[in-house]
Scaffold this motif. Structure first.
Motif, short mmCIF file in Angstrom:
data_model
loop_
_atom_site.label_atom_id
_atom_site.label_comp_id
_atom_site.label_asym_id
_atom_site.label_seq_id
_atom_site.Cartn_x
_atom_site.Cartn_y
_atom_site.Cartn_z
N GLY A 162 38.72 15.76 4.66
CA GLY A 162 38.56 15.70 3.14
C GLY A 162 39.29 16.77 2.31
N ALA A 163 40.00 17.51 3.01
CA ALA A 163 40.72 18.55 1.89
C ALA A 163 41.58 18.04 0.86
N GLY A 164 41.28 18.52 -0.09
CA GLY A 164 42.08 17.88 -1.45
C GLY A 164 41.54 16.38 -1.89
N ARG A 165 40.80 15.77 -0.90
CA ARG A 165 40.24 14.59 -1.53
C ARG A 165 38.91 14.51 -1.81
N ASN A 166 37.92 15.24 -1.23
CA ASN A 166 36.38 14.99 -1.81
C ASN A 166 35.65 16.23 -1.92
N GLY A 167 36.65 17.49 -2.05
CA GLY A 167 35.78 18.52 -2.16
C GLY A 167 36.94 19.82 -2.24
N ALA A 168 36.57 21.03 -2.32
CA ALA A 168 37.21 22.18 -2.34
C ALA A 168 36.08 23.18 -2.40
N VAL A 169 36.69 24.39 -2.08
CA VAL A 169 35.82 25.60 -1.60
C VAL A 169 36.49 26.76 -2.44
N LEU A 170 35.28 27.63 -3.05
CA LEU A 170 35.73 28.90 -3.84
C LEU A 170 35.66 29.83 -2.94
N ASP A 171 36.65 30.74 -2.67
CA ASP A 171 36.44 31.97 -1.66
C ASP A 171 35.72 32.96 -2.67
N VAL A 172 35.39 34.26 -1.50
CA VAL A 172 34.67 35.37 -2.21
C VAL A 172 35.27 36.09 -3.37
N ASN A 173 36.54 35.82 -3.50
CA ASN A 173 37.47 36.32 -4.40
C ASN A 173 37.60 35.48 -5.85
N GLY A 174 36.99 34.49 -5.72
CA GLY A 174 37.09 33.33 -6.89
C GLY A 174 38.13 32.57 -6.96
N ARG A 175 39.12 32.57 -5.59
CA ARG A 175 39.98 31.59 -5.86
C ARG A 175 39.84 30.51 -5.09
N TRP A 176 40.35 29.45 -5.18
CA TRP A 176 40.30 28.07 -4.75
C TRP A 176 41.18 27.83 -3.39
N ILE A 177 40.44 26.94 -2.52
CA ILE A 177 41.07 26.71 -1.25
C ILE A 177 40.79 25.30 -0.99
N PRO A 178 41.48 24.49 -0.23
CA PRO A 178 41.24 22.86 0.04
C PRO A 178 39.90 22.90 0.85
N CYS A 179 39.59 23.79 1.89
CA CYS A 179 38.59 23.68 2.66
C CYS A 179 38.59 25.04 3.49
#
Length: 89
Positions: A12-29
């Motif tokens: 589902g990376a880039g398709r149905n969700g994404a993640v916010l890391d502890v530094n406030g940056r976005w990652i696909p999963c």
């Protein structure tokens, strides 16, 4: 017969969700450590070149995947990358 299709199929990376890391940056999963900075979730979702690349993954399948009868129902994990060995091949 797996009919796992649409945005819910496979990775589902880039398709149905994404993640916010502890530094406030976005990652696909949480398995793809490729942080990007965008001001809003919408900006990341619509303008990230990485997410666009992940969404086009089916167009870049290797020869073994293109010949597989299950290809319409399969979307491999991008975190596994080229190290993934399909048990069907």
């Amino acid at each position: 017969m797996n009919h796992n299709q649409g945005v819910e199929k496979g990775c589902g990376a880039g398709r149905n969700g994404a993640v916010l890391d502890v530094n406030g940056r976005w990652i696909p999963c949480r398995h793809l450590m490729t942080p990007e900075e965008y001001p809003t979730p919408e900006a990341y979702w619509w303008h990230s070149h990485l997410l666009q690349h992940l969404r086009q993954h089916e167009d870049e399948r290797d020869t073994a995947c293109q010949a597989c009868s299950f290809q319409a129902h399969c979307l491999l994990c991008r975190a596994a990358g080229h190290d993934y060995l399909c048990s069907l091949v």
